[in-house]
Design a protein around this motif. Structure first.
Motif, PDB file in Angstrom:
ATOM      1  N   PHE A 161       0.837  -1.202   0.000  1.00  0.00           N
ATOM      2  CA  PHE A 161       0.000   0.000   0.000  1.00  0.00           C
ATOM      3  C   PHE A 161       0.863   1.240   0.000  1.00  0.00           C
ATOM      4  O   PHE A 161       2.046   1.199   0.311  1.00  0.00           O
ATOM      5  N   ASN A 162       0.237   2.349  -0.373  1.00  0.00           N
ATOM      6  CA  ASN A 162       0.863   3.659  -0.342  1.00  0.00           C
ATOM      7  C   ASN A 162      -0.175   4.615   0.236  1.00  0.00           C
ATOM      8  O   ASN A 162      -1.264   4.745  -0.308  1.00  0.00           O
ATOM      9  N   PHE A 163       0.169   5.272   1.336  1.00  0.00           N
ATOM     10  CA  PHE A 163      -0.747   6.219   1.965  1.00  0.00           C
ATOM     11  C   PHE A 163      -0.032   7.541   2.170  1.00  0.00           C
ATOM     12  O   PHE A 163       1.065   7.578   2.731  1.00  0.00           O
ATOM     13  N   GLN A 164      -0.654   8.637   1.709  1.00  0.00           N
ATOM     14  CA  GLN A 164      -0.109   9.971   1.938  1.00  0.00           C
ATOM     15  C   GLN A 164      -1.224  10.878   2.439  1.00  0.00           C
ATOM     16  O   GLN A 164      -2.340  10.855   1.906  1.00  0.00           O
ATOM     17  N   CYS A 165      -0.914  11.669   3.448  1.00  0.00           N
ATOM     18  CA  CYS A 165      -1.859  12.682   3.922  1.00  0.00           C
ATOM     19  C   CYS A 165      -2.033  13.736   2.833  1.00  0.00           C
ATOM     20  O   CYS A 165      -1.133  13.950   2.027  1.00  0.00           O
TER      21      CYS A 165
END
Length: 142
Positions: free
Chosen positions: A44-48
């Motif tokens: 996964f890739n999560f960025q605010c």
């Protein structure tokens, strides 16, 4: 492994909490309780969103699912006293199956994560997404 993750993410949350004392953080908005950023054994890739940083981490462990975790994060706007983000970057990858300790270089604040699961070692590799703000000291300061 659970204690290791706690030791890695607890200082992150503690530092984020201390840096933003002018905000009240009620219950974190993780979205729907069933809304995770990953599924077991998947990357996964999560960025605010731009100008926000990670303020809370939530995970659920499952030995049955390859000793993996579901992950979710809460973001909040960075304090206005920090100014605007001037640069953001991905830190070096922390390899699966090895111990590691990570902080953002250059006084950056954590604004995201990406991770890949490796079934051969029943572990994940991690990479932190960090952002530096215009009014933050360029060196360790109080």
């Amino acid at each position: 492994m659970d204690i290791f993750l706690l030791c890695v993410f607890l200082p992150l949350v503690t530092v984020a909490w201390g840096q933003y004392s002018d905000y009240y953080y009620g219950p974190y908005n993780y979205g729907d309780n069933d809304e995770w950023v990953n599924v077991y054994r998947q990357g996964f890739n999560f960025q605010c969103p731009h100008g926000q940083v990670i303020v809370a981490v939530r995970s659920v462990f499952s030995k049955k699912e390859g000793s993996d975790r579901l992950w979710n994060y809460a973001c909040m706007p960075a304090s206005q006293s920090l100014g605007e983000p001037t640069e953001c970057w991905w830190e070096e990858i922390n390899r699966a199956g090895t111990e590691w300790y990570q902080t953002c270089s250059n006084n950056g604040l954590v604004a995201g994560f990406q991770s890949q699961y490796f079934p051969s070692v029943l572990d994940r590799e991690w990479q932190f997404y960090c952002c530096r703000y215009s009014r933050r000291c360029p060196y360790s300061c109080w």
